[in-house]
Design an enzyme around this catalytic site. Structure first.
Site, PDB file in Angstrom:
ATOM      1  N   GLN A  99     -50.816  64.904 -32.025  1.00 26.76           N
ATOM      2  CA  GLN A  99     -51.713  65.072 -33.346  1.00 26.76           C
ATOM      3  C   GLN A  99     -51.192  64.495 -34.507  1.00 26.76           C
ATOM      4  OE1 GLN A  99     -51.624  69.583 -33.267  1.00 26.76           O
ATOM      5  NE2 GLN A  99     -53.858  69.111 -33.996  1.00 26.76           N
ATOM      6  N   HIS A 139     -52.885  70.872 -26.300  1.00 25.83           N
ATOM      7  CA  HIS A 139     -52.994  69.637 -26.719  1.00 25.83           C
ATOM      8  C   HIS A 139     -52.016  68.572 -25.967  1.00 25.83           C
ATOM      9  CE1 HIS A 139     -55.041  69.525 -30.516  1.00 25.83           C
ATOM     10  NE2 HIS A 139     -54.378  70.575 -31.026  1.00 25.83           N
ATOM     11  N   HIS A 147     -53.280  76.762 -27.495  1.00 31.64           N
ATOM     12  CA  HIS A 147     -53.806  75.746 -27.914  1.00 31.64           C
ATOM     13  C   HIS A 147     -52.611  74.611 -28.039  1.00 31.64           C
ATOM     14  CE1 HIS A 147     -56.392  74.317 -31.638  1.00 31.64           C
ATOM     15  NE2 HIS A 147     -55.626  73.470 -31.568  1.00 31.64           N
ATOM     16  N   GLU A 148     -51.505  74.706 -28.404  1.00 31.40           N
ATOM     17  CA  GLU A 148     -50.759  73.592 -28.412  1.00 31.40           C
ATOM     18  C   GLU A 148     -50.115  72.915 -27.180  1.00 31.40           C
ATOM     19  OE1 GLU A 148     -50.365  72.556 -31.366  1.00 31.40           O
ATOM     20  OE2 GLU A 148     -51.547  74.196 -32.163  1.00 31.40           O
ATOM     21  N   CYS A 153     -58.579  73.693 -35.688  1.00 24.96           N
ATOM     22  CA  CYS A 153     -57.607  72.573 -35.405  1.00 24.96           C
ATOM     23  C   CYS A 153     -57.335  71.700 -36.314  1.00 24.96           C
ATOM     24  CB  CYS A 153     -58.133  71.866 -33.981  1.00 24.96           C
ATOM     25  SG  CYS A 153     -56.814  70.738 -33.166  1.00 24.96           S
ATOM     26  N   LEU A 154     -56.256  71.452 -36.430  1.00 27.78           N
ATOM     27  CA  LEU A 154     -55.873  70.271 -37.709  1.00 27.78           C
ATOM     28  C   LEU A 154     -56.374  69.138 -37.289  1.00 27.78           C
ATOM     29  CD1 LEU A 154     -52.265  71.396 -38.665  1.00 27.78           C
ATOM     30  CD2 LEU A 154     -54.391  71.975 -39.746  1.00 27.78           C
ATOM     31  N   GLY A 171     -49.702  75.797 -35.886  1.00 30.31           N
ATOM     32  CA  GLY A 171     -49.056  75.180 -34.823  1.00 30.31           C
ATOM     33  C   GLY A 171     -49.441  73.667 -34.903  1.00 30.31           C
TER      34      GLY A 171
HETATM   35 ZN    ZN Z   1     -55.183  71.898 -32.585  1.00 30.55          ZN
END
Ligand code: ZN
Length: 177
Positions: free
Chosen positions: A51, A139, A135-136, A93-94, A46
């Site tokens: 981000q 964000h 999670h998304e 997480c990226l 995701g």
């Molecule tokens: Zn993340």
């Protein structure tokens, strides 16, 4: 197609509530395409627009790693309708390269969003997709997975998070503001 540059913790944009997307925005299709491409490139499931530095209430998810076209989800202006149950599972997480920790999440999650064609839809899921939905959408409201860590897990990554903050201080090359 350009890959988008990931913003890493503690970039302030990660703590901002994302701006509502105008469905008539002509850039949308291109942004969504670039988000998917960047997400696949980084082996993520995701990616939220903030981000990559875009202040837009928009995220993409694909838990199939690009294997299943039907697994591609575009979430425009998503709203969490319900979360039920509790699970504690390893998460990453990226925006936190190299950090993995046990987060406490709802077991299932139901989200309403709009797709790229402007159609409203709802999705409900548990497992990996259920976590990705939480999670998304997090964000996009300026929340991060480190806000959901168990106490023990929080302690185990505290040092790494401090280091990330230190590395991002102005004056260092590549400082982000
Ligand atoms: Zn993340």
């Amino acid at each position: 197609m350009p890959l988008l540059t990931l913003r890493h913790y503690p970039d302030p944009i990660l703590r901002q509530k994302a701006k509502t997307v105008d469905l008539k925005d002509p850039r949308l299709a291109g942004i969504v395409r670039d988000l998917f491409e960047t997400m696949y490139h980084e082996s993520g499931v995701g990616l939220a627009a903030n981000q990559v530095g875009l202040d837009l209430n928009l995220a993409v998810i694909d838990c199939s790693g690009g294997e299943d076209g039907n697994a591609k989800l575009v979430l425009i202006n998503p709203v969490v309708l319900a979360t039920t149950g509790t699970v504690e599972e390893d998460e990453g997480c990226l925006s936190f390269p190299g950090v993995r920790a046990v987060a406490r999440r709802g077991e299932r999650c139901r989200v309403r969003a709009v797709d790229l064609e402007g159609r409203a839809y709802e999705v409900e899921a548990g497992g990996l997709l259920g976590k990705a939905l939480q999670h998304e959408t997090d964000h996009l409201s300026g929340k991060l997975f480190i806000d959901h860590l168990t106490l023990a897990s929080r302690a185990s990554v505290e040092g790494k998070l401090k280091q990330m903050k230190k590395d991002a201080k102005p004056g260092k090359s590549g400082a982000r503001a």
